[in-house]
Design a protein around this motif. Structure first.
Motif, PDB file in Angstrom:
ATOM      1  N   GLU A  23       0.825  -1.202   0.000  1.00 18.22           N
ATOM      2  CA  GLU A  23       0.000   0.000   0.000  1.00 18.22           C
ATOM      3  C   GLU A  23       0.867   1.263   0.000  1.00 18.22           C
ATOM      4  O   GLU A  23       0.605   2.202  -0.750  1.00 18.22           O
ATOM      5  N   ARG A  24       1.899   1.290   0.835  1.00 19.91           N
ATOM      6  CA  ARG A  24       2.780   2.459   0.934  1.00 19.91           C
ATOM      7  C   ARG A  24       3.462   2.735  -0.409  1.00 19.91           C
ATOM      8  O   ARG A  24       3.597   3.872  -0.830  1.00 19.91           O
ATOM      9  N   ARG A  25       3.872   1.654  -1.094  1.00 21.47           N
ATOM     10  CA  ARG A  25       4.567   1.818  -2.373  1.00 21.47           C
ATOM     11  C   ARG A  25       3.601   1.952  -3.546  1.00 21.47           C
ATOM     12  O   ARG A  25       4.026   2.105  -4.678  1.00 21.47           O
ATOM     13  N   LYS A  26       2.301   1.868  -3.264  1.00 20.31           N
ATOM     14  CA  LYS A  26       1.258   2.000  -4.289  1.00 20.31           C
ATOM     15  C   LYS A  26       1.484   1.039  -5.458  1.00 20.31           C
ATOM     16  O   LYS A  26       1.427   1.425  -6.630  1.00 20.31           O
ATOM     17  N   ILE A  27       1.721  -0.217  -5.103  1.00 19.33           N
ATOM     18  CA  ILE A  27       1.959  -1.262  -6.103  1.00 19.33           C
ATOM     19  C   ILE A  27       0.705  -1.488  -6.950  1.00 19.33           C
ATOM     20  O   ILE A  27       0.799  -1.776  -8.137  1.00 19.33           O
TER      21      ILE A  27
END
Length: 181
Positions: A120-124
């Motif tokens: 989620e943090r890396r917006k994969i």
């Protein structure tokens, strides 16, 4: 090879797809299709497919953590299914096809939660990851004819058009993990 064995249980749509990939990976000692997370005390394929048993189609893995880590198992899992669709994988629709990680211990829970948070943090993914993380409950092996289904039925239309491309994708992404690599 070490004598240490651990288990992981994952649901990401049809169990034939997951089993077809994981059964070919180094360090996976056993891969079994099954049902987990429901309330029915005697689930079978028909009950699970109805969506009313509460169970998800899953694979239960027995693995050697010195050969393949739980994080690597999760990396493969998130690469071979869409964790952003609730109760659906492609044309397979219903709660039995939900994206779910059933953890066997606190370390697995923490690792799975951290993995999802990192995605989620890396917006994969363009959409939010909806993968459920829950304790393993009410696991039952699937019927014998579901075990090694892709291996035994590679020309069956679903296997040829849905399962085979997932195996190919996993092999492209994680070829070094495959036994035949």
């Amino acid at each position: 090879m070490s004598a240490k064995k651990e288990q992981a249980t994952l649901g990401g749509g049809c169990f034939w797809c997951l089993e077809a990939v994981y059964s070919q990976l180094k360090g996976i000692l056993k891969c079994e299709s099954g049902y987990s997370g429901g309330h029915d005390p005697s689930p079978n394929y028909d009950k699970v497919c109805s969506g009313r048993s509460g169970h998800a189609e899953v694979v239960r893995l027995e693995y050697d953590p010195e050969v393949i880590t739980y994080r690597k198992i999760l990396a493969v899992f998130f690469a071979i299914h869409d964790p952003t669709t609730l109760n659906r994988q492609g044309n397979d629709v219903g709660p039995q096809y939900r994206s779910v990680i059933y953890y066997h211990n606190a370390d697995q829970h923490d690792t799975a939660q951290a993995f999802i948070e990192d995605l989620e943090r890396r917006k994969i993914y363009a959409n939010k990851v909806v993968t459920e993380v829950a304790p393993l409950s009410n696991y039952f092996p699937a019927e014998a004819y579901h075990q090694e289904y892709f291996e035994n039925n590679p020309m069956q239309p679903y296997c040829a058009y849905v399962v085979a491309p997932k195996v190919e994708k996993a092999e492209d992404l994680f070829g070094d993990l495959f036994r035949r690599a």
